[in-house]
Design a protein around this motif. Structure first.
Motif, PDB file in Angstrom:
ATOM      1  N   LYS A  72       0.697  -4.921  -0.240  1.00  0.00           N
ATOM      2  CA  LYS A  72       0.036  -5.397   0.975  1.00  0.00           C
ATOM      3  C   LYS A  72      -0.853  -4.308   1.567  1.00  0.00           C
ATOM      4  O   LYS A  72      -1.977  -4.581   2.019  1.00  0.00           O
ATOM      5  N   ASN A  73      -0.378  -3.058   1.539  1.00  0.00           N
ATOM      6  CA  ASN A  73      -1.179  -1.948   2.063  1.00  0.00           C
ATOM      7  C   ASN A  73      -2.386  -1.664   1.178  1.00  0.00           C
ATOM      8  O   ASN A  73      -3.482  -1.353   1.674  1.00  0.00           O
ATOM      9  N   LEU A  74      -2.171  -1.756  -0.158  1.00  0.00           N
ATOM     10  CA  LEU A  74      -3.283  -1.522  -1.078  1.00  0.00           C
ATOM     11  C   LEU A  74      -4.404  -2.541  -0.874  1.00  0.00           C
ATOM     12  O   LEU A  74      -5.589  -2.222  -1.040  1.00  0.00           O
ATOM     13  N   LEU A  75      -4.022  -3.757  -0.522  1.00  0.00           N
ATOM     14  CA  LEU A  75      -5.009  -4.844  -0.391  1.00  0.00           C
ATOM     15  C   LEU A  75      -5.409  -5.096   1.067  1.00  0.00           C
ATOM     16  O   LEU A  75      -6.028  -6.110   1.373  1.00  0.00           O
ATOM     17  N   ALA A  76      -5.070  -4.145   1.948  1.00  0.00           N
ATOM     18  CA  ALA A  76      -5.312  -4.350   3.379  1.00  0.00           C
ATOM     19  C   ALA A  76      -6.785  -4.571   3.695  1.00  0.00           C
ATOM     20  O   ALA A  76      -7.137  -5.364   4.582  1.00  0.00           O
ATOM     21  N   ASP A  77      -7.677  -3.837   2.974  1.00  0.00           N
ATOM     22  CA  ASP A  77      -9.110  -4.027   3.237  1.00  0.00           C
ATOM     23  C   ASP A  77      -9.591  -5.414   2.834  1.00  0.00           C
ATOM     24  O   ASP A  77     -10.567  -5.933   3.396  1.00  0.00           O
ATOM     25  N   LEU A  78      -8.935  -6.001   1.828  1.00  0.00           N
ATOM     26  CA  LEU A  78      -9.325  -7.344   1.352  1.00  0.00           C
ATOM     27  C   LEU A  78      -8.666  -8.455   2.162  1.00  0.00           C
ATOM     28  O   LEU A  78      -9.142  -9.594   2.154  1.00  0.00           O
ATOM     29  N   PHE A  79      -7.559  -8.135   2.832  1.00  0.00           N
ATOM     30  CA  PHE A  79      -6.826  -9.126   3.625  1.00  0.00           C
ATOM     31  C   PHE A  79      -6.655  -8.580   5.049  1.00  0.00           C
ATOM     32  O   PHE A  79      -5.585  -8.089   5.415  1.00  0.00           O
TER      33      PHE A  79
END
Length: 790
Positions: A72-79
């Motif tokens: 979730k943190n890795l994809l925070a910029d996308l979500f």
């Protein structure tokens, strides 16, 4: 939360969920000059470093749960967190049902669908999945630009059970396609072959073996709520299907309307409007409910609505909306009857929408809900997108219904047989294409055709009918005499005594002789003189009242007279005619295959048929006299089968009747002309009229020099005039004797001279009835009466 319905999917791609492209992007950010971004990227990379599977690829989906927070943190910029309650978004592998890292809105949608709900792409089968994966490989790895996209949808129910439709969008920027050792190199020749063979799954499997490529990375799945658009599209598809409006069709349309309106208990109905008679009618569509009519088939428009409401519906032709039926009943007392009518059907809000085509009001579509305010003037506007499709569909149903009506009229009530339809069509087209529409219609004539005539007649039908009439009339008079004598014991009225005298007189007349007008005289006397006396007989005597009631209960509902014996006779006659005609019609289908010919039949006291065959009937076929011979033999066989059908029917008939069979042979060709005034075919010319004279007089004629009719029950009589006709039919008879259809004895005699016709001869041969087998089809009287209703 992870959704994975992909275990049973076999394709060319092995899905490896990897975040290598995200990690590479973070590495670039970590080296940037923006301090807070750089520090944030370095922290994420440090947390991900102990887990090399995040970069190399995950095939064990349980690891997604293990690393859920890190992912979730890795994809925070996308979500973005700020959009999590608005966007319907998740990470996914395109075309696989593997999704994870949901936004809050996506989670809520999936949770509302229930634990037993399984997400699957609509109408996306294994074949499409395999080919789409192959196209993804061709585009991503080989640089082709195949447009294999099509609208993909998830159908997900909400918490109320209403089906919602979500359009699927994929972003594959974080995905790469890698060949394995099993991969086959694809050449331009292979691509040319593949683009012409979408349906050849074996070819695709050959070029892209199972598990020969790796899908490394992940995609971003975005959904948007396309419920209304998708439901309208589904509605169009449902309505465009060329099928009857069945219960399944109605259920499908109703489900679509519920999706459009987001009302789980929404029901639909339709009421036909006959503007000429000012009536609401039940539409001729199976299983279509009418909330206006409820359990009635038709109703005067004025009996349901007040004049003002009716004028609004019929003339303004706009939506009629009641958002709260209870409140409407209180505020509009003039329409309280209609409001109560709706409430009795658990309708608390409704929309009545006019169906108009070519400026003609066809009917009203009814949308109803059991809850107030659910249907209102605001959501009524959604109908603007839907009504055009409904109008086209309902008009098509009416058009198809009219075609069916026209077909029945042509098949059952007119003489335009399909074998000669081409001639009528040719003439009609010539008239339509003519520069002058005032061109006179030409008469349709077919020359040089050979006639065949046959009949299976009810023997002594007039006598049997008179006997049935006499039985009913005597029973009627005896019942009335018994009733009036009983009444006279208590009520010594001169009028009662007079009717007893008149009834006794009628009884004596009936038992001595039945005249042509006797039935009418008795019926008129009973209905106009006797029944009014009984209906208005004022007596406190309960026993008299009960006997009068019992008498009326014994009468036929429609005729209001005793109709027992006559009904049995009429039913028996109808059953014989229907079954004989059915055999003949069924046999005609095979006869038409030999050579097209004109065919017509009539039901009277039996079944008559005319056949005409010749080159002019079917000029596109090569005519040969052998077809006439074949049709004559077919006719004789058909008569045998009709006799056998009667033999099977007879034990179950309510009235015992005999039949006789006759065939008329006429070898000279004649001409037939369609009589425009009578709308039927008839012989053309004075010479040809001889054939019609023989037809009309032959069945009641006698054997020359005797008082014996030429027809006899259980036998087929063949009337002819020339020696070669006798020889021809003796050959046919010998053949059918060999087939055990006709008896061994052939009678030969001359027919008495008819007016204007002499020299006729006849052959008569007995029919051998098929032996009843244990498993042979049998009839019951109830079965036959059911047949008469169709």
């Amino acid at each position: 939360m992870i959704i994975d319905d992909s275990q049973n999917i076999i394709g060319p791609l092995i899905a490896k969920i990897s975040f290598h492209k995200v990690l590479e992007s973070l590495e670039n950010i970590a080296q940037s000059d923006i301090d807070y971004r750089s520090e944030y990227a370095k922290a994420l990379l440090k947390h991900a470093e102990p887990y090399p599977e995040l970069r190399e690829g995950i095939t064990d989906l349980s690891l997604l749960d293990k690393h859920e927070k890190l992912i979730k943190n890795l994809l925070a910029d996308l979500f973005p967190t700020a959009l999590t309650r608005n966007e319907i978004k998740a990470a996914a592998i395109p075309f696989f049902n593997i999704t994870f890292n949901y936004t809050e809105r996506f989670k809520n949608i999936v949770n509302a669908a229930g634990d037993d709900f399984g997400m699957a792409i609509r109408n996306f089968d294994d074949h499409q999945f395999y080919v789409f994966c192959c196209c993804l490989i061709l585009n991503s790895h080989y640089g082709y630009h195949f447009d294999f996209s099509k609208p993909l949808f998830y159908d997900i129910p909400d918490s109320t059970g209403v089906m919602r439709h979500y359009r699927i969008l994929y972003n594959a920027d974080f995905l790469e396609i890698i060949p394995t050792e099993k991969a086959v190199e694809i050449t331009p020749e292979d691509v040319n072959l593949l683009i012409d063979n979408f349906d050849n799954l074996d070819l695709w499997r050959q070029k892209f073996p199972e598990g020969s490529w790796i899908s490394k990375g992940f995609g971003i799945l975005t959904l948007f709520d396309a419920t209304t658009e998708s439901a309208i599209s589904n509605l169009k598809s449902n309505l465009l299907k060329n099928e009857d409006f069945t219960d399944d069709t109605k259920a499908g349309v109703e489900s679509i309307f519920r999706s459009i309106y987001k009302i789980p208990d929404l029901r639909i109905g339709y009421t036909e409007i006959n503007t000429e008679d000012n009536e609401f009618r039940l539409a001729p569509f199976d299983d279509m409910k009418s909330f206006i009519l409820d359990n009635n088939r038709e109703m005067s428009c004025g009996s349901m609505f007040c004049e003002c409401t009716l004028d609004y519906l019929m003339n303004k032709k706009d939506y009629f909306i009641i958002s709260d039926v209870d409140a409407y009943a209180k505020d509009n007392p003039e329409d309280a009857k209609f409001a109560q009518h709706l409430l009795a059907q658990d309708v608390r809000s409704c929309i009545l929408a006019p169906i108009i085509k070519n400026n003609k009001l066809l009917g009203l579509v009814e949308l109803v809900s059991s809850r107030p305010k659910e249907l209102n003037s605001i959501n009524a506007n959604k109908l603007a997108y839907i009504l055009p499709f409904l109008s086209d569909t309902i008009e098509r149903y009416y058009s198809e219904l009219q075609n069916q009506i026209d077909a029945i009229i042509q098949n059952e009530y007119t003489a335009i047989h399909h074998s000669v339809y081409w001639k009528f069509r040719e003439e009609a087209l010539q008239h339509i294409n003519s520069a002058s529409r005032n061109l006179a219609y030409k008469e349709i004539v077919f020359r040089e055709v050979y006639p065949l005539y046959g009949q299976i007649d009810i023997k002594g039908s007039s006598t049997a009918r008179n006997e049935s009439i006499e039985k009913d009339l005597i029973l009627q008079i005896e019942s009335l005499l018994s009733l009036f004598r009983f009444i006279f014991k208590t009520e010594k009225l001169p009028l009662i005594e007079q009717h007893i005298y008149e009834l006794e007189k009628l009884e004596n007349q009936l038992k001595s002789e039945l005249k042509a007008d006797t039935e009418a005289v008795v019926q008129n006397y009973v209905i106009n003189e006797i029944h009014p006396v009984l209906q208005h007989f004022d007596s406190a005597n309960t026993e008299i009242h009960d006997k009068i009631a019992a008498y009326f209960a014994s009468l036929d509902d429609k005729m209001k007279l005793v109709y027992d014996s006559r009904k049995d006779f009429d039913d028996a006659l109808s059953i014989i005619n229907k079954q004989m005609a059915a055999v003949l019609d069924r046999k005609q289908e095979e006869a038409q295959a030999f050579f097209p010919h004109y065919y017509e039949r009539f039901k009277t006291d039996g079944v008559e048929h005319n056949l005409y065959i010749g080159a002019s009937i079917s000029p596109k076929h090569s005519y040969n006299p052998i077809y006439l011979d074949n049709l004559r033999l077919w006719q004789l066989q058909a008569m045998c089968e009709m006799e056998n059908e009667y033999y099977k029917l007879r034990p179950t008939l309510p009235y015992d009747l005999d039949v006789t069979s006759l065939i008329l042979v006429f070898s000279a060709p004649i001409s037939i002309r369609f009589r425009m005034d009578e709308k039927r075919f008839d012989v053309d010319g004075t010479y040809n009229a001889r054939y019609e004279v023989v037809k009309k007089r032959i069945d009641k004629s006698y054997i020359k020099g005797t008082k014996e009719r030429i027809t006899e029950k259980g036998k087929i009589t063949i009337v002819y005039s020339q020696k070669q006709e006798e020889e021809e039919y003796r050959r046919y008879i010998r053949f059918l004797q060999h087939k055990n259809m006709l008896g061994n004895v052939i009678e030969s005699f001359e027919v008495e001279d008819l007016q204007g016709v002499t020299g006729l001869k006849a052959l008569r041969v007995g029919v051998i009835y098929a032996v009843q087998q244990k498993n042979a089809e049998t009839y019951s009287y109830e079965d036959l009466l059911k047949e008469l209703e169709h």
